[in-house]
Design an enzyme around this catalytic site. Sequence first.
Site, mmCIF file in Angstrom:
data_model
loop_
_atom_site.group_PDB
_atom_site.id
_atom_site.type_symbol
_atom_site.label_atom_id
_atom_site.label_comp_id
_atom_site.label_asym_id
_atom_site.label_seq_id
_atom_site.Cartn_x
_atom_site.Cartn_y
_atom_site.Cartn_z
ATOM 1 C CE1 TYR A 1 -36.572 -75.000 -51.916
ATOM 2 C CE2 TYR A 1 -36.350 -73.532 -53.447
ATOM 3 C CZ TYR A 1 -36.302 -74.825 -53.247
ATOM 4 O OH TYR A 1 -36.099 -75.741 -54.044
ATOM 5 N N GLY B 1 -32.149 -70.840 -66.992
ATOM 6 C CA GLY B 1 -31.463 -71.893 -66.379
ATOM 7 C C GLY B 1 -31.040 -73.181 -67.148
ATOM 8 C CB CYS C 1 -32.434 -87.294 -51.867
ATOM 9 S SG CYS C 1 -33.893 -86.180 -51.583
ATOM 10 C CB CYS D 1 -28.143 -82.144 -70.340
ATOM 11 S SG CYS D 1 -29.185 -81.071 -71.996
ATOM 12 C CB ALA E 1 -28.620 -93.087 -81.559
ATOM 13 C CB ALA F 1 -27.948 -98.462 -95.039
#
Length: 657
Positions: A175, A325, A364, A372, A404, A468
């Site tokens: 920066y 972080g 932006c 996350c 999942a 199953a």
Amino acid sequence: MPFTNIAKKGQIGNLEIKNRLVMTAMGVGVGDHSGIVPDEFIEFYTQRARGGAGLIITEITRVNNVHGVEEYNQLSLADDNVIPSFQKLADSVHQYGTKIFAQLHHPGRESHLVLNPSVKELVSSSPVPSRIAPEPTRALTIEEIHSLVKDFADAAVRAQKAGLDGVEIHAGHGYLITQFLSANDNFREDEYGGSLENRMRFLMEIIAAIREACGSEFPISVRLSSSEFLDGVGIRHGITLEESIRTAVACEKAGVNLINVSSGTHFTGNTIVEPTTYQQGWKLGLAAEIKKNLTIPVAATSVFRDPEFCDETLGSGAIDFVAMGRSWLADPEWGEKALSGRADDIRKCLGCMYCFETVGNALCTGEGHAQCSVNPYLGEETVYSAPTEDGNGRKAVVIGGGPAGLEAALILAQRKFDVTLMEKEDRLGGQMYLSSLPPHRGKMGNFIKYAEKQLKDLGVDIRLNTEASAEAIKAMNPYAVFVCTGSVAVLPKSIPGIDGDNVYVASDILTEKVKLIGKKIVVAGGGLTGMETAEFLQVKGNEVTDIDMLPGLGLGAFPLVVMDETSRVAQSGVCAMPGHKLAEIHADHVVLEDTAGYQVTLPCDAVIMCLGVRPVNQLGEELTGVEHVYMLGDAKKSGRRVTNAIHEAFEVAYNLM
């Protein structure tokens, strides 16, 4: 186990910090376009304070509204009207004994004109555009430099008035201040260019101005890049460790109370925000060298994930504060869990980079926020609370123990449903487990370990090695069934030889169901799975060629991840052949076809198919008569991300009526 070094109180100037844990600045897109701190952001930070952070450093907070905007919904301390919202933030965080600094920031050329619409050029030390996203750039005049010094000081005064405990000057990561510090960017011939002392002048003047405006007791931190790592990409004039040591020493002499050590610039972004392959502590030596030359404390980042490693690092004296972080994004209670001896209950960051992938557009445009992979609550702290315990013992069956299935079972169990999880393999994890097997990717298994521990603690009935059937499920009389049966590899029947004995899929290789050593191997598919499988085989002593019909490997994936993976594939010795599709498979060779239709014969002993996956969902179709049946993850739609599986399962399980 007790982590006594983490728990020790720290000292920054005259400010006492309750422990040695720092939450570093991160843009997550939860701010407001006006620059105030909205309630959503206050809750975001408050949860991390309640979760054990000793010091929180806000996301980059601009000091100039004309040419200093880096994010659409960025925090700002550029005018007085933001002070009440920062006061509210400080008061909320202080409830938990946590201290908070504002990170003062100007992006220089590392921004976009669309975010700074009143100017026609971005500003920097010299008229050199960004190497990552080049836009018209001009050099600041001396008068403008003096004005910016005042902007930084005025912003610090506002932070002090709002009751914040200190400020951090962002002088790293490429920066504006770094653009003055680095000889790779600074070509000025006045008092702000040339020697390191001149290149430090802008930073030294900012420190002096803040110290004069806020007094000698107000804590100041400076974030520095210990190295820009530009020598690794053929640039010899970037910031080096030796220069950073001299800069840090000058900062201490100028009255700075903390040096917060990071690394990298935008051109070497993987050294700032590391992909999953980077190991804990990989750059600690740089911070330790800086600390040896200082008497003030040093905080540092280095892919910290495990409390044990953090505690050992602090105990060694290498640094004084552990700065993290993404670990705080994945689990806002990271600190509290570590300090209470519940390290196994921490939901650890995978290093998958999805937070940065999702936040890019948001920063932006203001649309959306960082997400996350393993924490669906991120950015939604005012929307979701802990799941309501209203399951009342109703029976819920989850079929499949991939990401999942694990998330669905976890939320259902937290809601007090009676949960049975059935998995046909002898272990949990599904495709996520496979992704943790290639070299240096063990962190991808963090969620599996976490979820399995939580499910056992919650009393979920986990049945491994259980295939199953619709009949068996119906016999359990479930209130709801979550079909998370995953996917299998695509094997195109149109390719002659696809059924040969020398054809395998990635799961065969990664689980070492099939062991290949000293062979010539073609991996068909240059996506992340293909590249990881190719690297896995190459380091096992094979000669591997990775082919893909697209013009490059990893196309479509997040650029920083692709950059990391393609470099590792190349370093391992894998031969990459993009622009070639698999046309035929034979016992001792394959026939490839390039984009012009020309055919190439390539000798090989085995072919590994990594051309994607297709859903396995027949079971869901057979569960007629069950009122609540949900298809999740790859079983619903294949070829998606771990994030899709976890977030989708969370939404359905959380909202099940």
